[in-house]
Design an enzyme around this catalytic site. Structure first.
Site, PDB file in Angstrom:
ATOM      1  N   CYS A  36       0.825  -1.221   0.000  1.00  0.00           N
ATOM      2  CA  CYS A  36       0.000   0.000   0.000  1.00  0.00           C
ATOM      3  C   CYS A  36       0.858   1.270   0.000  1.00  0.00           C
ATOM      4  O   CYS A  36       1.961   1.283   0.529  1.00  0.00           O
ATOM      5  CB  CYS A  36      -0.857   0.059   1.250  1.00  0.00           C
ATOM      6  SG  CYS A  36      -1.768  -1.424   1.601  1.00  0.00           S
ATOM      7  N   ARG A  86       4.597   0.282  -6.257  1.00  0.00           N
ATOM      8  CA  ARG A  86       4.645  -0.609  -5.100  1.00  0.00           C
ATOM      9  C   ARG A  86       3.630  -1.744  -5.207  1.00  0.00           C
ATOM     10  O   ARG A  86       3.688  -2.697  -4.440  1.00  0.00           O
ATOM     11  CB  ARG A  86       4.376   0.191  -3.818  1.00  0.00           C
ATOM     12  CG  ARG A  86       5.459   1.215  -3.522  1.00  0.00           C
ATOM     13  CD  ARG A  86       4.970   2.264  -2.560  1.00  0.00           C
ATOM     14  NE  ARG A  86       4.666   1.750  -1.248  1.00  0.00           N
ATOM     15  CZ  ARG A  86       5.486   1.779  -0.218  1.00  0.00           C
ATOM     16  NH1 ARG A  86       6.677   2.298  -0.368  1.00  0.00           N
ATOM     17  NH2 ARG A  86       5.122   1.313   0.953  1.00  0.00           N
ATOM     18  N   TRP A 135      -3.270  -2.550  -1.188  1.00  0.00           N
ATOM     19  CA  TRP A 135      -2.893  -3.916  -1.576  1.00  0.00           C
ATOM     20  C   TRP A 135      -3.562  -4.799  -0.538  1.00  0.00           C
ATOM     21  O   TRP A 135      -3.176  -4.811   0.627  1.00  0.00           O
ATOM     22  CB  TRP A 135      -1.373  -4.045  -1.528  1.00  0.00           C
ATOM     23  CG  TRP A 135      -0.813  -5.292  -2.121  1.00  0.00           C
ATOM     24  CD1 TRP A 135      -0.518  -5.526  -3.432  1.00  0.00           C
ATOM     25  CD2 TRP A 135      -0.428  -6.475  -1.409  1.00  0.00           C
ATOM     26  NE1 TRP A 135       0.012  -6.775  -3.579  1.00  0.00           N
ATOM     27  CE2 TRP A 135       0.078  -7.383  -2.368  1.00  0.00           C
ATOM     28  CE3 TRP A 135      -0.482  -6.869  -0.073  1.00  0.00           C
ATOM     29  CZ2 TRP A 135       0.536  -8.651  -2.024  1.00  0.00           C
ATOM     30  CZ3 TRP A 135      -0.021  -8.127   0.276  1.00  0.00           C
ATOM     31  CH2 TRP A 135       0.479  -9.003  -0.699  1.00  0.00           C
ATOM     32  N   ASN A 168      -1.336   1.895   6.114  1.00  0.00           N
ATOM     33  CA  ASN A 168      -0.526   0.777   5.604  1.00  0.00           C
ATOM     34  C   ASN A 168      -0.198  -0.103   6.784  1.00  0.00           C
ATOM     35  O   ASN A 168       0.130   0.415   7.858  1.00  0.00           O
ATOM     36  CB  ASN A 168       0.818   1.266   5.057  1.00  0.00           C
ATOM     37  CG  ASN A 168       0.677   1.963   3.731  1.00  0.00           C
ATOM     38  OD1 ASN A 168      -0.414   2.067   3.199  1.00  0.00           O
ATOM     39  ND2 ASN A 168       1.796   2.460   3.222  1.00  0.00           N
ATOM     40  N   GLY A 169      -0.201  -1.415   6.596  1.00  0.00           N
ATOM     41  CA  GLY A 169       0.161  -2.310   7.683  1.00  0.00           C
ATOM     42  C   GLY A 169      -1.000  -3.201   8.064  1.00  0.00           C
ATOM     43  O   GLY A 169      -1.982  -3.327   7.324  1.00  0.00           O
ATOM     44  N   GLU A 225      17.445 -17.520  -8.487  1.00  0.00           N
ATOM     45  CA  GLU A 225      17.049 -16.145  -8.778  1.00  0.00           C
ATOM     46  C   GLU A 225      16.373 -16.073 -10.153  1.00  0.00           C
ATOM     47  O   GLU A 225      15.369 -15.379 -10.331  1.00  0.00           O
ATOM     48  CB  GLU A 225      18.284 -15.232  -8.713  1.00  0.00           C
ATOM     49  CG  GLU A 225      18.063 -13.799  -9.131  1.00  0.00           C
ATOM     50  CD  GLU A 225      16.936 -13.082  -8.386  1.00  0.00           C
ATOM     51  OE1 GLU A 225      16.409 -13.610  -7.410  1.00  0.00           O
ATOM     52  OE2 GLU A 225      16.562 -11.984  -8.851  1.00  0.00           O
ATOM     53  N   LYS A 276      12.599 -14.763 -10.923  1.00  0.00           N
ATOM     54  CA  LYS A 276      12.376 -13.626 -11.832  1.00  0.00           C
ATOM     55  C   LYS A 276      11.366 -14.007 -12.896  1.00  0.00           C
ATOM     56  O   LYS A 276      10.443 -13.267 -13.178  1.00  0.00           O
ATOM     57  CB  LYS A 276      13.724 -13.246 -12.471  1.00  0.00           C
ATOM     58  CG  LYS A 276      13.940 -11.812 -12.738  1.00  0.00           C
ATOM     59  CD  LYS A 276      14.407 -10.982 -11.575  1.00  0.00           C
ATOM     60  CE  LYS A 276      13.615 -11.118 -10.326  1.00  0.00           C
ATOM     61  NZ  LYS A 276      14.223 -10.560  -9.161  1.00  0.00           N
ATOM     62  N   GLU A 316       7.733 -14.416 -11.462  1.00  0.00           N
ATOM     63  CA  GLU A 316       7.017 -13.219 -11.004  1.00  0.00           C
ATOM     64  C   GLU A 316       6.615 -12.283 -12.141  1.00  0.00           C
ATOM     65  O   GLU A 316       5.561 -11.675 -12.064  1.00  0.00           O
ATOM     66  CB  GLU A 316       7.731 -12.495  -9.863  1.00  0.00           C
ATOM     67  CG  GLU A 316       9.043 -11.869 -10.165  1.00  0.00           C
ATOM     68  CD  GLU A 316       9.653 -11.183  -8.931  1.00  0.00           C
ATOM     69  OE1 GLU A 316       8.928 -10.777  -8.024  1.00  0.00           O
ATOM     70  OE2 GLU A 316      10.888 -11.052  -8.904  1.00  0.00           O
ATOM     71  N   HIS A 320      17.056 -37.250  -8.691  1.00  0.00           N
ATOM     72  CA  HIS A 320      16.388 -37.668  -7.460  1.00  0.00           C
ATOM     73  C   HIS A 320      14.912 -37.300  -7.455  1.00  0.00           C
ATOM     74  O   HIS A 320      14.297 -37.215  -6.400  1.00  0.00           O
ATOM     75  CB  HIS A 320      17.112 -37.080  -6.250  1.00  0.00           C
ATOM     76  CG  HIS A 320      18.541 -37.513  -6.177  1.00  0.00           C
ATOM     77  ND1 HIS A 320      18.915 -38.762  -5.747  1.00  0.00           N
ATOM     78  CD2 HIS A 320      19.685 -36.890  -6.557  1.00  0.00           C
ATOM     79  CE1 HIS A 320      20.232 -38.886  -5.829  1.00  0.00           C
ATOM     80  NE2 HIS A 320      20.726 -37.748  -6.330  1.00  0.00           N
ATOM     81  N   LYS A 378       6.105  -4.055  -4.238  1.00  0.00           N
ATOM     82  CA  LYS A 378       7.536  -3.788  -4.250  1.00  0.00           C
ATOM     83  C   LYS A 378       8.138  -3.974  -2.863  1.00  0.00           C
ATOM     84  O   LYS A 378       9.214  -4.530  -2.709  1.00  0.00           O
ATOM     85  CB  LYS A 378       7.792  -2.359  -4.746  1.00  0.00           C
ATOM     86  CG  LYS A 378       9.257  -1.968  -4.785  1.00  0.00           C
ATOM     87  CD  LYS A 378      10.019  -2.826  -5.780  1.00  0.00           C
ATOM     88  CE  LYS A 378      11.504  -2.557  -5.784  1.00  0.00           C
ATOM     89  NZ  LYS A 378      12.248  -3.661  -6.428  1.00  0.00           N
TER      90      LYS A 378
HETATM   91  O1  M6R Z   1      13.162  -5.008  -0.188  1.00  0.00           O
HETATM   92  P1  M6R Z   1      13.665  -6.396   0.026  1.00  0.00           P
HETATM   93  O2  M6R Z   1      14.946  -6.668  -0.664  1.00  0.00           O
HETATM   94  O3  M6R Z   1      13.730  -6.779   1.473  1.00  0.00           O
HETATM   95  O4  M6R Z   1      12.560  -7.328  -0.652  1.00  0.00           O
HETATM   96  C1  M6R Z   1      12.642  -8.718  -0.552  1.00  0.00           C
HETATM   97  C2  M6R Z   1      11.700  -9.375  -1.515  1.00  0.00           C
HETATM   98  O5  M6R Z   1      10.377  -9.007  -1.243  1.00  0.00           O
HETATM   99  C3  M6R Z   1      12.018  -9.011  -2.974  1.00  0.00           C
HETATM  100  O6  M6R Z   1      13.324  -9.331  -3.307  1.00  0.00           O
HETATM  101  C4  M6R Z   1      11.061  -9.766  -3.921  1.00  0.00           C
HETATM  102  O7  M6R Z   1      11.322 -11.127  -3.894  1.00  0.00           O
HETATM  103  C5  M6R Z   1      11.179  -9.199  -5.334  1.00  0.00           C
HETATM  104  N1  M6R Z   1       9.884  -9.070  -5.923  1.00  0.00           N
HETATM  105  C6  M6R Z   1      11.992 -10.060  -6.224  1.00  0.00           C
HETATM  106  O8  M6R Z   1      12.075  -9.602  -7.525  1.00  0.00           O
END
Ligand code: M6R
Length: 611
Positions: A2, A27, A75, A101-102, A483, A487, A490, A506, A606
């Site tokens: 949010c 975000r 959000w 937010n929260g 990673e 990527k 997402e 395995h 974000k």
């Molecule tokens: O701000 P941060 O690095 O703590 O965020 C951690 C994860 O939320 C962040 O890396 C998330 O996995 C991304 N969407 C990856 O692309």
């Protein structure tokens, strides 16, 4: 996650709030709304589910005027995305409006209490209790009501509050959720993130937990939880708004991938020294380094993957056991951490709720703590202290999918491994010098790798309809594969998994069949033969293998794969940093080819500031 904005001044609030919400839209959100106090001291609220355009259209048909207001992109956490659940929320009379937010953890008991007192709830959100609670506590002074309210709220919050009985004032509060405020020329602004303020002021204040702020035409007053005034130094934001804009690229993600050479250079520059053995940037003395018994690197998502790079590198160079762990697991598993052990939180935003909680847990257990963080002034950086924060200088990262932050986090991990190896005497001086020397050449090589974009675009056009993609590798290449899989899933919504190549037999090999796509990363010569024999098992099942491969290893790899994307040669330790670029571009090109909303993938935020 949010976004909050707030404004008080002489100008119309609605356009300023909408501009702020637009700047925070990266975000991630599912609905938006604003509340503005008009000339008759009435609070008018407009909210709409979906994209900000829906709210823009609503405001065109049903405008609101006034110079004080709050706004929010939501959000969903409690209650589905809908017009009703969107913020701002008001009390029954509509005299108090709140954005939040929260998560309010005790919202149910508060809801029961307030319902018994006559409040009528219309949404499913936890936030609505705050509006009713403030109404219940309001006795002619919102500052007092807010202080009472925050003493009753459990959980995390950043709040913006306006009240029709104090029409010239905007109130804010925070606990475990970021909030920045600023003033300039008789106007005051509040936001959950700096980009929303940057076109108005560069001098900002970060509220601390349990503090509240009163913003009016005469300026900003901050109070602690007891109502005592507090002074905060102004923090000057030195990066430009243009670095948070697309600058000609189709998407932020692509722009940020292309910014990686510069980010690598900027992150190393302040740590580069002419004197061998000079690690002034590292808050660990050679004696402490020698006495270290273990390091725990804790983070979420992409930052966790950078932590795994740290584990491989530190164990290899500094001969020190390293645990890399997901923060949401760490915080609840009763971790063992003690004397001569170091805890490192890795976070781009410095606001991730689980990482912050894990950090606090480690601190509570008496561990020595450090952070690797991109956002100066963020909560994690402040809790660890600037001296114990190894900043990455990636610049503002706007795309939800992290790219340049990962690159610089991994770079800092490698630097840490070299420094610890040197201080602990496990790495010969010539090797230290050679590695540090090579680090200087990395940005140039990264620029070279960016040229693979065209190849990957072509490849993506033939592969974008795949339903599954597997990423495989060994050692650091396995860390990289994790990673790459994150990527791809997402941004393109393709089901993707990473496997250690040696683990295929395995179980995962059962999933391989003609037409499956396997992306192999091959940067480690010492593991080449093993990886190749794994890949032969893959091609024998009819799967299609594409390899991201070091130039010098190409000839040996060619017969075992269908296609090669070559990257320049580099030390075994640095080659994975180069190899991640085609993997990021692959995810990006696949997502574009599938017509996905690359910068704002569905359901993602974000900065994940709630648990
Ligand atoms: O701000 P941060 O690095 O703590 O965020 C951690 C994860 O939320 C962040 O890396 C998330 O996995 C991304 N969407 C990856 O692309």
């Amino acid at each position: 996650m949010c976004g909050i904005v707030g404004y008080i001044g002489q100008r119309e609030a609605a356009p300023i709030l909408m501009d702020g919400l637009d700047k925070l839209s990266y975000r991630g959100y599912d609905s938006a709304g604003i509340a503005v106090i008009d000339g008759t001291n009435k609070i008018n609220v407009r909210k709409a589910k979906g994209k900000l355009e829906n709210l823009v259209n609503l405001l065109e048909t049903s405008p609101i005027t006034g110079c004080v207001g709050i706004g929010h992109t939501r959000w969903a956490t409690h209650g589905e995305p809908s017009d009703i659940n969107a913020h701002p929320h008001t009390d029954v009379k509509g005299g108090i409006a709140v954005v939040h937010n929260g998560i309010i953890e005790n919202h149910e008991s508060l809801r029961n209490f307030l319902t018994a007192e006559g409040a009528v709830f219309i949404s499913q959100t936890d936030t609505e209790v705050i509006a009713h609670l403030l109404n219940h506590l309001y006795k002619g002074n919102m500052k007092q009501a807010l202080l009472r309210a925050i003493s009753m709220l459990e959980g995390s919050y950043a709040l913006g509050v306006v009240c029709d009985e104090e029409p010239g004032v905007l109130y804010c509060a925070r606990n475990d959720s970021p909030l920045v405020i600023g003033e300039k020329d008789g106007e005051c602004f509040a936001a959950s993130d700096i980009p929303a303020l940057l076109s108005h002021t560069r001098d900002v204040i970060f509220l601390k937990d349990k503090e509240i702020a009163r913003l009016d035409k005469s300026g900003i007053s901050v109070y602690d939880a007891y109502g005592t005034p507090c002074q905060h130094p102004l923090f000057h934001v030195d990066w430009d708004i243009s670095s948070a804009e697309k600058g000609g690229y189709a998407h932020y993600m692509l722009k940020e991938i292309h910014e990686q050479p510069e980010a690598l250079q900027k992150t190393y520059a302040p740590r580069r020294s002419q004197n061998p053995g000079d690690y002034a940037w590292l808050p660990i003395s050679p004696e402490d380094a020698r006495n270290l018994r273990k390091i725990s690197i804790v983070a979420c998502g992409t930052a966790y993957h950078a932590g795994i790079v740290g584990k491989y590198a530190i164990e290899r160079l500094a001969r020190l056991p390293v645990e890399a762990e997901i923060a949401s697991e760490y915080r609840y598993r009763d971790p063992i951490i003690g004397e001569n052990e170091l805890f490192i939180a890795v976070s781009q935003s410095g606001e991730t709720a689980d990482t912050l909680a894990a950090l606090r847990e480690a601190k509570r257990r008496g561990a020595r703590v450090m952070a690797v963080c991109n956002v100066v002034g963020s909560t994690i950086a402040r809790e660890v202290g600037d001296a114990n924060t190894l900043y990455t200088y990636a610049g503002p990262e706007i795309a939800v999918a992290s790219t340049k932050a990962y690159m610089t986090q991994a770079e800092v991990m490698l630097l840490l491994a070299i420094a610890l190896g040197d201080m602990r005497g496990t790495l010969p001086r010539e090797r230290v010098d050679a590695l540090l020397e090579e680090l200087v050449t990395l940005p140039k090589k990264a620029e070279e790798v960016l040229k693979t974009e065209e190849h990957l675009q072509r490849f993506a056009s033939t592969a974008s309809q795949k339903k599954h993609v597997f990423f495989v590798g060994r050692g650091l290449d396995y860390a990289l594969s994790m990673e790459a899989a994150l990527k791809l899933k997402e941004v393109s919504y393709i089901f993707s998994e990473a496997y250690a190549a040696g683990e295929l037999k395995h179980g995962p090999i059962a999933l391989l069949q003609p037409g499956r796509l396997v992306v192999a990363t091959i940067t480690q010569p010492s593991l080449l033969d093993k990886t190749l024999s794994n890949l032969r098992e893959v091609t024998a099942r009819g799967a299609r293998v594409v390899a991201i491969c070091r130039e010098s290893l190409q000839d040996k790899v060619r017969d075992s794969v269908e296609e090669i994307i070559a990257i320049p040669d580099a030390d075994d330790l640095f080659a994975p940093l180069l190899a991640v670029i085609p993997l990021q571009l692959f995810a990006y090109c696949m997502a574009v080819a599938r017509g996905c909303d690359v910068d704002k993938p569905r359901n993602l935020a974000k900065s994940v500031t709630v648990e």
